[in-house]
Enzyme design. Structure first.
Site, mmCIF file in Angstrom:
data_model
loop_
_atom_site.group_PDB
_atom_site.id
_atom_site.type_symbol
_atom_site.label_atom_id
_atom_site.label_comp_id
_atom_site.label_asym_id
_atom_site.label_seq_id
_atom_site.Cartn_x
_atom_site.Cartn_y
_atom_site.Cartn_z
ATOM 1 N N LYS A 1 0.538 -1.083 -0.106
ATOM 2 C CA LYS A 1 0.076 0.385 0.264
ATOM 3 C C LYS A 1 0.832 1.556 -0.242
ATOM 4 O O LYS A 1 1.046 2.129 -1.041
ATOM 5 C CB LYS A 1 -0.823 -0.567 1.332
ATOM 6 C CG LYS A 1 -2.138 -0.996 1.042
ATOM 7 C CD LYS A 1 -2.986 -1.271 2.673
ATOM 8 C CE LYS A 1 -2.550 -0.795 3.166
ATOM 9 N NZ LYS A 1 -1.211 -2.602 3.739
ATOM 10 N N SER A 2 2.013 1.392 1.024
ATOM 11 C CA SER A 2 2.884 2.483 1.069
ATOM 12 C C SER A 2 3.514 2.590 -0.207
ATOM 13 O O SER A 2 3.750 4.357 -0.698
ATOM 14 C CB SER A 2 3.616 1.821 1.981
ATOM 15 O OG SER A 2 2.675 2.402 2.949
ATOM 16 N N GLU B 1 -2.198 5.120 6.098
ATOM 17 C CA GLU B 1 -3.100 4.308 7.087
ATOM 18 C C GLU B 1 -4.329 5.061 7.047
ATOM 19 O O GLU B 1 -5.147 4.971 8.093
ATOM 20 C CB GLU B 1 -1.989 4.649 8.242
ATOM 21 C CG GLU B 1 -0.526 4.300 8.459
ATOM 22 C CD GLU B 1 -0.163 2.499 7.925
ATOM 23 O OE1 GLU B 1 -1.393 2.232 8.428
ATOM 24 O OE2 GLU B 1 0.363 2.697 7.930
ATOM 25 N N CYS C 1 -0.670 -15.696 1.515
ATOM 26 C CA CYS C 1 -1.077 -16.281 2.510
ATOM 27 C C CYS C 1 0.629 -17.475 2.802
ATOM 28 O O CYS C 1 1.061 -17.079 1.287
ATOM 29 C CB CYS C 1 -1.986 -16.798 3.040
ATOM 30 S SG CYS C 1 -1.387 -17.910 4.545
ATOM 31 N N CYS D 1 0.460 -19.965 2.297
ATOM 32 C CA CYS D 1 0.445 -21.286 1.687
ATOM 33 C C CYS D 1 0.163 -20.793 -0.092
ATOM 34 O O CYS D 1 0.034 -22.014 -0.297
ATOM 35 C CB CYS D 1 -1.800 -21.959 2.281
ATOM 36 S SG CYS D 1 -2.326 -20.572 1.809
ATOM 37 N N HIS E 1 -6.604 -20.156 6.804
ATOM 38 C CA HIS E 1 -5.664 -20.247 8.188
ATOM 39 C C HIS E 1 -5.859 -19.475 8.848
ATOM 40 O O HIS E 1 -5.482 -19.847 10.077
ATOM 41 C CB HIS E 1 -3.793 -19.875 6.912
ATOM 42 C CG HIS E 1 -3.095 -20.883 6.422
ATOM 43 N ND1 HIS E 1 -3.339 -21.651 5.134
ATOM 44 C CD2 HIS E 1 -3.527 -22.592 6.768
ATOM 45 C CE1 HIS E 1 -3.268 -22.384 4.895
ATOM 46 N NE2 HIS E 1 -3.006 -23.303 5.829
#
Length: 192
Positions: free
Chosen positions: A15-16, A88, A145, A147, A185
């Site tokens: 995002k940043s 943020e 993730c 996984c 998860h």
């Protein structure tokens, strides 16, 4: 036509980095940007948007009491503004999201907000809730993730690496305090 954008994701999706690239793109074309970040997030220094890949830019701070419309209007009197970028954004209040919509609608300046969608308990942050409701355009930034599936939840970990299920919604911490995971998860680790 100016719009209110919300780029949302879980932790570590860039995002940043995306915000900083957008700001750079405007500045490269001699257009002025105004960058904001939450005063409560001082992980990389106060008044700075910093990406995990090492790039950063100075930023104005917003607090719960900040009137963003008034602040932006005052900056606009000093120089033309072509884009407002907010890092943020999950820490914005409902009123501040409304103020940013006024920047778009009355001042005709695009506003790009970047933030988390949900907290470690899979609850919406106040700023995210109202950005999801009021933004003209929503875009999910994706990460994965461990996984390999798309991560859309975040786990809070204590200093021993154990999953935290309860606690305050807002706890500023680096990447070592949080782990982005897929729904499967998340449910396994939280044991809902």
């Amino acid at each position: 036509m100016a719009k209110l954008y919300f780029y949302y994701s879980t932790m570590n999706a860039g995002k940043s980095t995306t915000l900083l690239q957008s700001s750079y793109n405007y500045q490269e074309r001699d257009m002025n940007t105004l960058v904001y970040t939450a005063a409560i997030d001082d992980r990389f220094g106060v008044g700075k948007v910093t990406s995990r890949i090492g790039i950063s830019q100075e930023a104005q701070l917003f607090h719960k009491e900040s009137d963003l419309f008034v602040e932006i209007a005052q900056h606009l009197q000093q120089q033309p503004l072509h884009c407002i970028l907010v890092d943020e954004a999950q820490f914005l209040t409902k009123t501040q999201v409304y103020q940013l919509s006024e920047v778009v609608d009355k001042l005709k300046i695009p506003v790009l907000c970047y933030g988390l969608r949900t907290d470690f308990q899979a609850e919406l942050f106040e700023g995210s809730k109202y950005l999801l409701a009021w933004a003209d355009q929503l875009e999910e930034l994706k990460t994965i993730c461990y996984c390999g599936r798309k991560a859309n939840f975040v786990l809070r970990l204590n200093d021993k690496g154990e999953v935290v299920r309860d606690g305050a919604q807002i706890q500023i911490g680096g990447n070592d305090s949080y782990l982005s995971v897929c729904r499967l998860h998340y449910k396994e680790k939280i044991a809902l």
